[in-house]
Design a protein around this motif. Structure first.
Motif, PDB file in Angstrom:
ATOM      1  N   ASP A  64       0.819  -1.210   0.000  1.00  0.00           N
ATOM      2  CA  ASP A  64       0.000   0.000   0.000  1.00  0.00           C
ATOM      3  C   ASP A  64       0.854   1.263   0.000  1.00  0.00           C
ATOM      4  O   ASP A  64       0.361   2.360   0.282  1.00  0.00           O
ATOM      5  CB  ASP A  64      -0.949   0.002   1.202  1.00  0.00           C
ATOM      6  N   ASN A  65       2.158   1.094  -0.287  1.00  0.00           N
ATOM      7  CA  ASN A  65       3.135   2.196  -0.387  1.00  0.00           C
ATOM      8  C   ASN A  65       3.402   2.896   0.947  1.00  0.00           C
ATOM      9  O   ASN A  65       3.957   4.000   0.966  1.00  0.00           O
ATOM     10  CB  ASN A  65       2.684   3.236  -1.430  1.00  0.00           C
ATOM     11  N   VAL A 106       6.866   0.455   6.591  1.00  0.00           N
ATOM     12  CA  VAL A 106       6.730  -0.239   7.877  1.00  0.00           C
ATOM     13  C   VAL A 106       7.657   0.425   8.891  1.00  0.00           C
ATOM     14  O   VAL A 106       8.830   0.678   8.611  1.00  0.00           O
ATOM     15  CB  VAL A 106       7.079  -1.733   7.726  1.00  0.00           C
ATOM     16  N   LYS A 107       7.115   0.697  10.059  1.00  0.00           N
ATOM     17  CA  LYS A 107       7.885   1.416  11.084  1.00  0.00           C
ATOM     18  C   LYS A 107       9.047   0.586  11.604  1.00  0.00           C
ATOM     19  O   LYS A 107      10.150   1.103  11.837  1.00  0.00           O
ATOM     20  CB  LYS A 107       6.958   1.809  12.234  1.00  0.00           C
ATOM     21  N   ASP A 108       8.834  -0.720  11.807  1.00  0.00           N
ATOM     22  CA  ASP A 108       9.895  -1.586  12.320  1.00  0.00           C
ATOM     23  C   ASP A 108       9.631  -3.019  11.903  1.00  0.00           C
ATOM     24  O   ASP A 108       8.493  -3.498  11.988  1.00  0.00           O
ATOM     25  CB  ASP A 108       9.978  -1.492  13.849  1.00  0.00           C
ATOM     26  N   PHE A 109      10.689  -3.688  11.444  1.00  0.00           N
ATOM     27  CA  PHE A 109      10.596  -5.078  10.998  1.00  0.00           C
ATOM     28  C   PHE A 109      11.863  -5.779  11.490  1.00  0.00           C
ATOM     29  O   PHE A 109      12.961  -5.455  11.049  1.00  0.00           O
ATOM     30  CB  PHE A 109      10.496  -5.129   9.469  1.00  0.00           C
ATOM     31  N   SER A 134       0.461  -3.257   4.761  1.00  0.00           N
ATOM     32  CA  SER A 134       1.112  -3.062   6.056  1.00  0.00           C
ATOM     33  C   SER A 134       0.342  -3.711   7.203  1.00  0.00           C
ATOM     34  O   SER A 134       0.923  -4.391   8.053  1.00  0.00           O
ATOM     35  CB  SER A 134       1.283  -1.558   6.331  1.00  0.00           C
ATOM     36  N   LEU A 135      -0.973  -3.535   7.235  1.00  0.00           N
ATOM     37  CA  LEU A 135      -1.777  -4.049   8.346  1.00  0.00           C
ATOM     38  C   LEU A 135      -2.041  -5.552   8.252  1.00  0.00           C
ATOM     39  O   LEU A 135      -2.538  -6.143   9.208  1.00  0.00           O
ATOM     40  CB  LEU A 135      -3.112  -3.306   8.408  1.00  0.00           C
ATOM     41  N   ALA A 138       9.121  -9.096  14.970  1.00  0.00           N
ATOM     42  CA  ALA A 138       8.304  -7.891  15.161  1.00  0.00           C
ATOM     43  C   ALA A 138       7.956  -7.264  13.823  1.00  0.00           C
ATOM     44  O   ALA A 138       8.798  -7.178  12.930  1.00  0.00           O
ATOM     45  CB  ALA A 138       9.054  -6.880  16.034  1.00  0.00           C
ATOM     46  N   ILE A 139       6.686  -6.860  13.708  1.00  0.00           N
ATOM     47  CA  ILE A 139       6.217  -6.094  12.551  1.00  0.00           C
ATOM     48  C   ILE A 139       5.371  -4.951  13.092  1.00  0.00           C
ATOM     49  O   ILE A 139       4.306  -5.176  13.672  1.00  0.00           O
ATOM     50  CB  ILE A 139       5.383  -6.948  11.580  1.00  0.00           C
TER      51      ILE A 139
END
Length: 265
Positions: A76-77, A80-83, A141-142, A181-182
């Motif tokens: 969705d462009n 991601v804050k943290d992976f 993302s979600l 973590a995602i």
């Protein structure tokens, strides 16, 4: 004889102090006094003298690579804050000498206390990072957390494919990929929460509208039946009057607010 025994004990102590034992899960390589590397791997359980030259030890079983703080782009462009993930791999014992002598030293890492060399740790970490960015691009993302097992499988397959292209598939085996973590971007989370709130408000209003419609239908039904109720009351009074006239009715219960005229004889 005691003197000979003491001498033997001293020699044994010196010999043992000048030896390195290869532990389970490790492989050793001898560095000769002239700084050349012996190509024969020293296997677990072997004792190797270090009075002349030295022994390098390499951890080859269940080497863990943590790849943290990635920010891949979702389908969705959104970013991601943290992976964060962990990759576990093993090195073929017979490939230790080749990997150490032919691969760039920056490909390798060190254990936490620096006692063991982690062959190809940095290389596997780089391959895993590239694979994570590629796989994450296919998911919203979600929805990444819900698809975590599938993402782990696809990242592992991508790493294995990279190893095959570099002719390392028979030397390095990736046994596990664990996504720890995602965390979606804050703006995505906030938008999702707003959407849920709006949907809940809409459902509440729909219930209120349906309730109002039912109440309106109830009132309309009562109004429509008002004439019928009057007719039924008139018919009841007629029956009473007929009964009185025929002498069949002796007693009439009159409401307290009755204003009619009763001819009592």
């Amino acid at each position: 004889m005691r003197k000979n025994f003491g001498t033997l004990a001293i020699i044994s102590a010196i010999a043992l102090s000048g030896c390195t034992r290869i532990e389970t899960g490790e492989v050793g390589l001898r560095i000769n006094f002239d700084k050349t590397t012996d190509s024969v791997e020293r296997l677990p359980g072997s004792f190797n003298q270090t009075l002349v030259g030295s022994i390098l030890t390499f951890k080859i079983q269940d080497v863990a690579v943590n790849v943290d703080n990635m920010t891949p782009l979702a389908s969705d462009n959104s970013t991601v804050k943290d992976f964060d993930m962990t990759v576990v791999y093993n090195v073929n014992p017979s490939a230790v000498s080749e990997l150490w002598t032919t691969k760039n030293r920056t490909f390798h890492g060190l254990s936490d206390h620096g006692e063991d060399i982690l062959l190809m740790q940095n290389y596997v970490a780089l391959s895993a990072r590239n694979a994570a960015y590629k796989v994450a691009r296919a998911y919203e993302s979600l929805k990444m957390s819900d698809n975590r097992p599938l993402i782990e499988q696809q990242i592992r397959e991508n790493i294995i494919r990279t190893l095959g292209e570099e002719k390392l598939a028979d030397k390095i085996t990736v046994s596990q990929v664990q996504v720890r973590a995602i965390t979606p971007a804050d703006v995505i989370v906030n938008s999702a929460n707003e959407l849920v709130r709006a949907q809940n408000e809409l459902k509440t209003k729909e219930v209120e509208v349906q309730t109002a419609k039912k109440e309106a239908e109830r009132i309309a039904a009562l109004n429509a039946n008002a004439g019928a109720i009057g007719y039924m009351n008139a018919m009841a009074n007629l029956k009473i009057a007929e009964g009185v006239a025929s002498g069949k009715v002796q007693t009439i219960v009159v409401p307290y607010d009755f204003r009619g005229i009763v001819n009592a004889k």
